[in-house]
Scaffold this active site. Sequence first.
Site, PDB file in Angstrom:
ATOM      1  N   GLY A 147      -6.482  -3.459  -1.249  1.00 20.63           N
ATOM      2  CA  GLY A 147      -5.293  -3.539  -0.408  1.00 20.63           C
ATOM      3  C   GLY A 147      -5.196  -2.323   0.483  1.00 20.63           C
ATOM      4  N   CYS A 148      -4.080  -2.218   1.208  1.00 20.47           N
ATOM      5  CA  CYS A 148      -3.912  -1.121   2.166  1.00 20.47           C
ATOM      6  C   CYS A 148      -3.518   0.148   1.430  1.00 20.47           C
ATOM      7  CB  CYS A 148      -2.852  -1.468   3.189  1.00 20.47           C
ATOM      8  SG  CYS A 148      -3.278  -2.866   4.227  1.00 20.47           S
ATOM      9  N   VAL A 149      -4.408   0.700   0.659  1.00 21.93           N
ATOM     10  CA  VAL A 149      -4.052   1.910  -0.089  1.00 21.93           C
ATOM     11  C   VAL A 149      -4.923   3.089   0.348  1.00 21.93           C
ATOM     12  CG1 VAL A 149      -3.195   0.720  -2.088  1.00 21.93           C
ATOM     13  CG2 VAL A 149      -5.588   1.337  -1.989  1.00 21.93           C
ATOM     14  N   TYR A 202      -3.072 -10.914   5.056  1.00 21.79           N
ATOM     15  CA  TYR A 202      -4.433 -10.796   5.578  1.00 21.79           C
ATOM     16  C   TYR A 202      -4.930 -12.119   6.145  1.00 21.79           C
ATOM     17  CZ  TYR A 202      -4.470  -6.414   2.853  1.00 21.79           C
ATOM     18  OH  TYR A 202      -4.190  -5.181   2.327  1.00 21.79           O
ATOM     19  N   GLY A 232       0.832  -1.200   0.000  1.00 23.50           N
ATOM     20  CA  GLY A 232       0.000   0.000   0.000  1.00 23.50           C
ATOM     21  C   GLY A 232       0.868   1.251   0.000  1.00 23.50           C
TER      22      GLY A 232
END
Lengths: 532, 105
Positions: free
Chosen positions: B103-105, A309, A272
């Site tokens: 996702g972690c965005v 995850y 990310g």
Amino acid sequence: MKRKMKIEDFGRPARQLVTLEPSDLLPLPPPYDEPRPLKQLSEEQRERYEASLDGFVGIGITKPASAKEEEEFVRKFLSGLKKLLSKENNWTFLQPLVHSLDYCVKCQLCNDSCPAYVASGKQEIYRPTFRPEILRRIINKYLKKESGILRKLTASDIDLNFTLLARLAELAYRCSLCRRCAQVCPLGIDNALISREIRKLFSQEMGIAVRELHEQGTVQQLKVGSSTGITPKALANIIAFMEDDIEEKMGRRIEIPVDKEGADMLLLHNAGEFLAWPENPEAFAILLDAAGISWTLSSEIAGYDAVNYGIWYDDVQAARVAIHHAEAARRLKVKKICVGECGHSHKAMLVIADRILTGDLNIPRESALPLLADLVCNGKIKLDPKRNDFPVTLHDPCNMVRLMGIVEPQRKIVRAICPQFREMEPHGVENYCCGGGSGFAIMQSMNFPDWRNNVSARMKMKQILEAFGDVPDPAQKKYVCAPCSNCKGLLRDLIEYHGAWEKSGIFYGGLVELIVNAMTDLKKPFIEWEWH
Amino acid sequence: MAKVTLGGIEIEIDEDGFIQEPDKWNKEVAEDLAKAEKAYPMGEDHWKLVNYLRDYYLKYEIAPPVRMLVKQTGLDLKKIYELFPGGPAKGACKIAGLPKPTGCV
Ligand code: SF4
Ligand code: SF4
């Protein structure tokens, strides 16, 4: 309306078991004190998905089309539950699960430690002991048939049906697995673990999981390389962009090493960062270069995305991802793996993976935080704290502090380089979850973000506002330092939802950005506030 | 998932309005998506951004980092929010027919 809710009521037919009223929620200080309406699902969405718990949808379970399908649903759940309680099928977590199911004395001491429960205005269903109790009663009634007397004493009228189970599955996604309740329990009961085991049962045995965690998460990560969808080709493009960006800020080019065989350490970032906060991996590159450390990134599938995850919902997926990470390191022949600013990846790689990685896959793994503290506190990089002369507070990722006890390195750093550092209360091992833990920060569908911004993240919002209570002027820029990509994603959405940049000048970012911002070598400030 | 008519053709969209069949995307589809995103009518800058996103996506199968987008189009974040009130990810990417960011965005 808040109603007294009994466990027996959990499966009863109702359009919605509980309704959150904005005025019931934990009050925030002004100017954030006006109750705001909560986003409702459309009628069509209600028709399609099971939303009868609290009117919010995290998973999106579709309703069974026939009585036969419903029967099948219940049967599968019960057979999965049996497996969950057997050594052969759940060697990983059976012991703490059984301990937590059997030894809770229902003293309820843990309740007030839960941010979701307290912030919701103490909605009964979010109580840390509520969901474990449902599971316990199901086990007592349906699986402990053999011990007749005990069953009569403990079993209550809980009847399994689709609605009850679908609500239970959703309820497992109202706990952010922060383990604050486990910390205060005098008996060491881990109610977060029970939430997670419920998620696991639904995923592994029934194919029911949150899309963002499963299809778009671990499945996508193992297929294309990252849960963000970044392919190795896209990674190369982004890294070239980062090198250009560094050159602009530093006045000199730094090569970001990729797939450098024999480097001392493989640095694993949450991918990310590459998409949303490339300044974070840039800052790492600048610091490691300045300190002369031998390191590399990997461009292998999952080798450039630290996320796992699986630890939030599925043992099999968790193991697959962990093995990919270790294999990427083994192929590069590095001496160790270093995990960047990602909380749950710390848990996955440094704690859980101990049970998965053996032989030559058991490569030393460590957190980047002590390394960074060493660079900052032992004079390995020239820093000028005056460059960080603005109010800074520190958010502690649950997995780093409570699970692993990594509390001081990040504090040593901010104390050394941020003259206006102030703690939020409570902090360290007693911190509150950002509200985005266990997947909440990336669950972006339908009205779930509204639940997150108003309930699970509410305590964090309050803490942040209080930490900056002495400097309310929005013209004074403030920095919430969160050394975790997942927490940063949560904070970004939370700040935007509340308009906290406009109202209070509150911005957020990682830890390495603050360090590089203080570097005397830099021509201009590294932190760019316009990205609020 | 539901089917809707955009630009005169039937397209599947997800719960949050992102199209699921990127091959069916065209100018008219984009304009209809823009209406729902309060980014209509689309001017030169709208198209500059949408085309940039589209080209990047076709090449790399993903949306670019926002910072790259800002640098390479010369449109700053403030301007992007003026053009697309939903922002670069939920607004502009949706109109460009890209999948929802994950996702972690
Ligand atoms: S989990 Fe621990 S603190 Fe909570 S009710 Fe049970 S025994 Fe008490
Ligand atoms: S783990 Fe955290 S969110 Fe879950 S019940 Fe315990 S305190 Fe609440």
